[in-house]
Design an enzyme around this catalytic site. Structure first.
Site, PDB file in Angstrom:
ATOM      1  N   LYS A  89       0.848  -1.204   0.000  1.00 42.04           N
ATOM      2  CA  LYS A  89       0.000   0.000   0.000  1.00 42.04           C
ATOM      3  C   LYS A  89       0.883   1.253   0.000  1.00 42.04           C
ATOM      4  CE  LYS A  89      -4.196  -1.951   0.629  1.00 42.04           C
ATOM      5  NZ  LYS A  89      -5.468  -1.661  -0.017  1.00 42.04           N
TER       6      LYS A  89
ATOM      7  N   GLU B 183      -5.149  -1.286   8.062  1.00 42.43           N
ATOM      8  CA  GLU B 183      -5.311  -2.131   6.886  1.00 42.43           C
ATOM      9  C   GLU B 183      -5.450  -3.598   7.266  1.00 42.43           C
ATOM     10  OE1 GLU B 183      -5.309  -0.805   3.672  1.00 42.43           O
ATOM     11  OE2 GLU B 183      -6.025  -2.808   3.144  1.00 42.43           O
ATOM     12  N   ASP B 184      -6.424  -4.246   6.697  1.00 47.22           N
ATOM     13  CA  ASP B 184      -6.584  -5.700   6.803  1.00 47.22           C
ATOM     14  C   ASP B 184      -6.605  -6.212   8.243  1.00 47.22           C
ATOM     15  OD1 ASP B 184      -6.827  -5.585   4.103  1.00 47.22           O
ATOM     16  OD2 ASP B 184      -5.133  -6.878   3.631  1.00 47.22           O
TER      17      ASP B 184
ATOM     18  N   ASN C  15     -10.574 -10.051  -3.157  1.00 45.19           N
ATOM     19  CA  ASN C  15      -9.196 -10.233  -3.632  1.00 45.19           C
ATOM     20  C   ASN C  15      -8.573 -11.448  -2.977  1.00 45.19           C
ATOM     21  OD1 ASN C  15      -9.059  -7.765  -5.159  1.00 45.19           O
ATOM     22  ND2 ASN C  15      -8.985  -6.669  -3.215  1.00 45.19           N
TER      23      ASN C  15
END
Ligand SMILES: NC(=O)C1=CN([C@@H]2O[C@H](COP(=O)(O)OP(=O)(O)OC[C@H]3O[C@@H](n4cnc5c(N)ncnc54)[C@H](OP(=O)(O)O)[C@@H]3O)[C@@H](O)[C@H]2O)C=CC1
Ligand SMILES: CC(=O)C(=O)O
Ligand SMILES: [Mg+2]
Length: 545
Positions: free
Chosen positions: A156, A227-228, A394
């Site tokens: 990222k 993130e995630d 994804n």
């Protein structure tokens, strides 16, 4: 293509070596070498090595060849890299002063103030601008990959630099090791993280409270992107921090914005009035709910009452249609958009829900590949002239359907976007182009806008502004081709447009702290953004940052 980027052609047929400057020549060599590598993971390791050795060459190469490089440094190949992290990218030694990757664990909690405070002298740039922080608990749709999530933080940030023009030295990727529940990693003696089960939610949130405070005290202007994080942590982290610090959750908010931008285009192209849209989400996790709530808010901003806007949404999770009368206790993130009619039908499968709702749009954020079957796609084509089908999970194997399946199942009428890239398709003699509905279109512009405006926080209005900036960024030619998203090779220009919109929204809300930008016109803000960006082909002394 911006002049500062490398030519995207290989040296053969391109400029002769004598016409190239020293950096351009290195870029052409690297591109030629990259193209000679037959294996995706090896391509990734080659590029990761190049980023470490020579960032200018790496970013010159990526920035000039986004379509070719993005699938390697980002989804889908980054997923493979995260799965193989222990073999390809072990953490740097403690003594490494450059810190290309910062790993923390719960046992660091008592020392966090010293550890994070000390980064100011150890890191190569004293004005750190952005950090992407993960605990690796839900990496793409691949589940818990433990500290392998570091690949996502780095990927990222590479896009923040290549697409958003953030100075690479001002980026800090962080993976926090709270253990893992991935049995393969727990049994793997080569795993580089701790081979312990994941800590409780309370312990993780306790750690994160101190972490966020220390980061902000050390780097007061830094934007932090979560993130995630698995859904049960993603929402509390967002709710606890969003009014305190300049931070956002990419999976909830970045995805919300990118899908809203594509949906605004798709609603226009399917010709159905907003009040008649029926949107079905397959997947009600952090991203599904984040996207649904963002579009719902947009409907309100377009004049619908809150109840009317909510009535346009249906969510499906692993138990079927999400409804208050379903008989189970819904987690808090699913409650807002759960169907509230007392007689909501108890539907178990996606097919049943599709047949019941007859949606205008079907959006997949489920992590489960192949779930938009031929039958479901054909049903969507029966209900709609231009069915909207977004297969957003994804990486590629997790996509709910491929572009080819969507084109065939709808006889070429689909308005399609996916999270990972698919190639154009030839069908009955006509060429069709897919959209890539990935938050990579949003976070670089949102991030550089937030950095340059020096925001104190990132309210929802900034996220909506980034979606509007993206929706407005298509060229007349892209609009005429009925594209949902702009050409990825133009992502720097797109990010500039988003950044300007975000800065103006921040000024309107009074969350900006950069006085230099106040009272400036759009053109002046745009010039400031361009000037503030890192350009890999300029020499260090020519960079503004
Ligand atoms: N395109 C983009 O830019 C982005 C894409 N994503 C993708 O979105 C996906 C989901 O992420 P996230 O929301 O965080 O994940 P979660 O695991 O939190 O959510 C997955 C959701 O799908 C549901 N689900 C799982 N399996 C099934 C099944 N067999 N049938 C029906 N429903 C099912 C889950 O149900 P339950 O709640 O009952 O467990 C849950 O609601 C990932 O693949 C990720 O890569 C994420 C962010 C950005
Ligand atoms: C793209 C992204 O953020 C995800 O799949 O999680
Ligand atoms: Mg993500």
């Amino acid at each position: 293509m911006p002049a500062h980027f490398a030519p995207s052609q290989p040296l053969q047929g391109g400029p002769s070596p004598s016409q190239l400057g020293p950096k351009e020549l290195l870029i052409e060599r690297a591109l030629t070498r990259l193209r000679s590598i037959p294996n995706d993971l090896e391509k990734y390791t080659f590029l990761a090595g190049l980023r470490g050795r020579n960032p200018d060459v790496f970013y010159g190469l990526v920035g000039g060849n986004m379509k070719e490089c993005c699938p390697i440094i980002y989804t889908p190949v980054i997923g493979l890299a995260c799965q193989n992290w222990s073999l390809i990218h072990p953490p740097p030694p403690e003594s490494d002063p450059t810190i290309d990757a910062l790993y923390l664990s719960y046992s660091d909690l008592p020392n966090l103030p010293q550890l994070i405070g000390g980064l100011k002298t150890r890191l190569p740039h004293d004005q750190m601008q952005i950090s992407v922080v993960t605990d690796g608990s839900r990496v793409l749709g691949l589940g818990d990959l433990g500290v392998g999530g570091m690949g996502i933080s780095q990927g990222k940030l590479s896009l923040y630099v290549a697409a958003g023009g953030v100075n690479p030295k001002a980026t800090l990727p962080i993976a926090i090791d709270f253990g893992t529940d991935n049995e393969t990693l727990l049994a793997d003696p080569l795993y580089v993280g701790q081979r312990i089960r994941r800590l409780s939610q309370e312990k993780c949130l306790e750690f994160m409270e101190v972490f966020m405070r220390c980061m902000h005290e050390t780097f007061p202007n830094m934007v932090i992107q979560h993130e995630d994080w698995q859904t049960p942590l993603a929402f509390p982290l967002l709710h606890k921090n969003r009014d305190l610090y300049p931070c956002f959750n990419d999976d909830i908010q970045g995805t919300g914005a990118v899908v809203l931008a594509g949906a605004i285009r798709a609603f226009h192209l399917n010709g159905v009035a907003l009040k008649d849209q029926k949107i079905l989400f397959f997947g009600a996790g952090s991203s599904g709910v984040g996207v649904a709530e963002t579009i719902c808010k947009y409907f309100e901003l377009q004049g619908m009452s809150e109840d009317e806007a909510k009535s346009k949404f249906w969510l499906v999770d692993s138990k079927g249609l999400v409804a208050h009368n379903r008989g189970d206790t819904l987690p808090s993130h699913k409650k807002y958009l759960a169907r509230s009619e007392p007689d909501a039908p108890k539907l178990r499968t996606l097919k049943e829900v599709v047949e019941h709702v007859q949606p205008t749009a079907l959006l997949g954020l489920s992590t489960v590949g192949g779930t938009f079957t031929k039958e479901i796609l054909e049903a969507m084509a029966t209900y709609n002239k231009r069915p909207i089908v977004f297969a957003l999970s994804n990486p590629v194997a997790q996509a709910e359907c491929t572009f080819e399946e969507a084109v065939e199942g709808t006889d070429g009428r689909v308005l399609y976007a996916s999270g990972s890239p698919f190639d154009p398709v030839e069908y009955k003699g006509k060429r069709y182009e897919p959209g890539q509905g990935n938050n990579m279109y949003i976070f670089p512009g949102l991030g550089i806008g937030a950095i340059l405006a020096r925001v104190s926080k990132i309210p929802e209005e900034l996220v909506h502004a980034s979606a509007q900036g993206l929706a407005d960024s298509l060229t007349p030619e892209e609009t005429a081709r009925h594209l949902l998203y702009p050409d990825i090779e133009r992502i720097r220009e797109v990010s500039i447009k988003i950044a300007v919109t975000v800065i103006q929204a921040a000024q309107k809300l009074g969350v900006d702290r950069n006085e230099e930008l106040r009272g400036k016109s759009s053109a002046e803000i745009e010039a400031y953004v361009r000037k503030g960006m890192y350009h890999p082909l300029l020499e260090a002394e020519q960079q503004a940052q």
